[in-house]
Every structure is written in C-alpha cells, then in structure tokens.
Design an enzyme around this catalytic site. Structure first.
Site, PDB file in Angstrom:
ATOM      1  N   HIS A 176       3.448  10.816   1.055  1.00 29.38           N
ATOM      2  CA  HIS A 176       4.485  10.211   1.890  1.00 29.38           C
ATOM      3  C   HIS A 176       5.897  10.341   1.307  1.00 29.38           C
ATOM      4  O   HIS A 176       6.834  10.613   2.036  1.00 29.38           O
ATOM      5  CB  HIS A 176       4.174   8.731   2.130  1.00 29.38           C
ATOM      6  CG  HIS A 176       2.817   8.499   2.676  1.00 29.38           C
ATOM      7  ND1 HIS A 176       2.431   8.904   3.942  1.00 29.38           N
ATOM      8  CD2 HIS A 176       1.713   7.930   2.127  1.00 29.38           C
ATOM      9  CE1 HIS A 176       1.162   8.579   4.151  1.00 29.38           C
ATOM     10  NE2 HIS A 176       0.701   7.990   3.060  1.00 29.38           N
TER      11      HIS A 176
ATOM     12  N   HIS B  86       0.840  -1.195   0.000  1.00 26.85           N
ATOM     13  CA  HIS B  86       0.000   0.000   0.000  1.00 26.85           C
ATOM     14  C   HIS B  86       0.879   1.251   0.000  1.00 26.85           C
ATOM     15  O   HIS B  86       0.610   2.198  -0.723  1.00 26.85           O
ATOM     16  CB  HIS B  86      -0.940   0.028   1.199  1.00 26.85           C
ATOM     17  CG  HIS B  86      -1.795   1.257   1.219  1.00 26.85           C
ATOM     18  ND1 HIS B  86      -2.955   1.358   0.499  1.00 26.85           N
ATOM     19  CD2 HIS B  86      -1.616   2.462   1.820  1.00 26.85           C
ATOM     20  CE1 HIS B  86      -3.473   2.574   0.664  1.00 26.85           C
ATOM     21  NE2 HIS B  86      -2.672   3.262   1.466  1.00 26.85           N
TER      22      HIS B  86
ATOM     23  N   GLU C 200       0.571   8.255  -3.222  1.00 31.99           N
ATOM     24  CA  GLU C 200       1.549   7.804  -2.222  1.00 31.99           C
ATOM     25  C   GLU C 200       2.799   8.680  -2.237  1.00 31.99           C
ATOM     26  O   GLU C 200       3.364   8.988  -1.193  1.00 31.99           O
ATOM     27  CB  GLU C 200       1.913   6.336  -2.440  1.00 31.99           C
ATOM     28  CG  GLU C 200       0.791   5.377  -2.072  1.00 31.99           C
ATOM     29  CD  GLU C 200       0.336   5.513  -0.627  1.00 31.99           C
ATOM     30  OE1 GLU C 200       1.186   5.429   0.289  1.00 31.99           O
ATOM     31  OE2 GLU C 200      -0.876   5.712  -0.395  1.00 31.99           O
TER      32      GLU C 200
END
Length: 124
Positions: A105, A50, A101
C-alpha cells in the site's frame, strides 16, 4: 458464519474512509491519491492499526519498488508504530507486518516511508 474479529475489521474499514484532499500526493503518471481507507484490527485483543490503503484515481500501476526499512523512519514515527501498529499474527515480527503494508500500500501512496507511516498514525 463470519468470525467476529473479521466483522469488526470490516466495520472498522468501512467506517474509516478518510478524505485528505488537502494533502493530495501526486504520483507518477496521471493518477493522484485523494482518499484512503484506514483499516483497523481487533485481533490483538485491542484496537490497533492494520494499514492505510490509498484509493488512487485514476487507478495507478506505477507504484515504486522501494524496500521497507526502519532506518527510513524517524525515531518518533518508529516509537508510535510500535505502540499503535503492532502485528497480531503469531510468527511475524512488527517489521514483517510493516514491510508488507509498505510494499502493498505505501509504495502506491506517493509518500516517503516516514510520511506514509506518520500520516497513518495521525489519522488513527
């Protein structure tokens, strides 16, 4: 009642904290990333990545605004991402997922796009 897939995700996230202090990446300002959470998902009907969530200390608010682009990835990283890091959400492309993502992040990891995604795959 918590859905089973969410419980599995929470278990995977909780059990996959990774200390890569030998690979600490200095960030802008005084913060450094020494720990990451490797989040796994089971929503595709199989286990896959993920994301990799940096845990900077002290907390950073100096993430970059670099936009995700597959052109910044090596061919081997991109091949591995397609295999191990697919989107499981109907209506989204892999690129949409990876872009999310990266912007949420990766931009706070202190790494290049290729380094961030290849590091995540190597931890998986």
């Amino acid at each position: 009642m918590v859905p089973a897939f969410l419980l599995l995700l929470l278990v995977a996230v909780a059990s996959a904290s990774v200390d890569i202090s030998n690979s600490t990446v200095p960030m802008k300002g005084a913060c450094q990333v020494t720990q990451y959470v490797l989040a796994l998902q089971f929503m595709c009907g199989f286990e896959s990545i993920h994301g990799l969530w940096p845990d900077p200390y002290p907390a950073c608010d100096t993430c970059t605004s670099e936009v995700f682009s597959t052109s910044k990835l090596s061919s081997s990283t991109l091949t591995d991402m397609k295999k191990y890091w697919p989107t499981c959400q109907a209506g989204n492309t892999n690129e949409d997922f990876w872009s999310h993502e990266w912007s949420k992040h990766g931009t706070c990891s202190g790494m290049t796009q290729d380094a961030f995604f290849s590091k995540t795959i190597s931890l998986y």
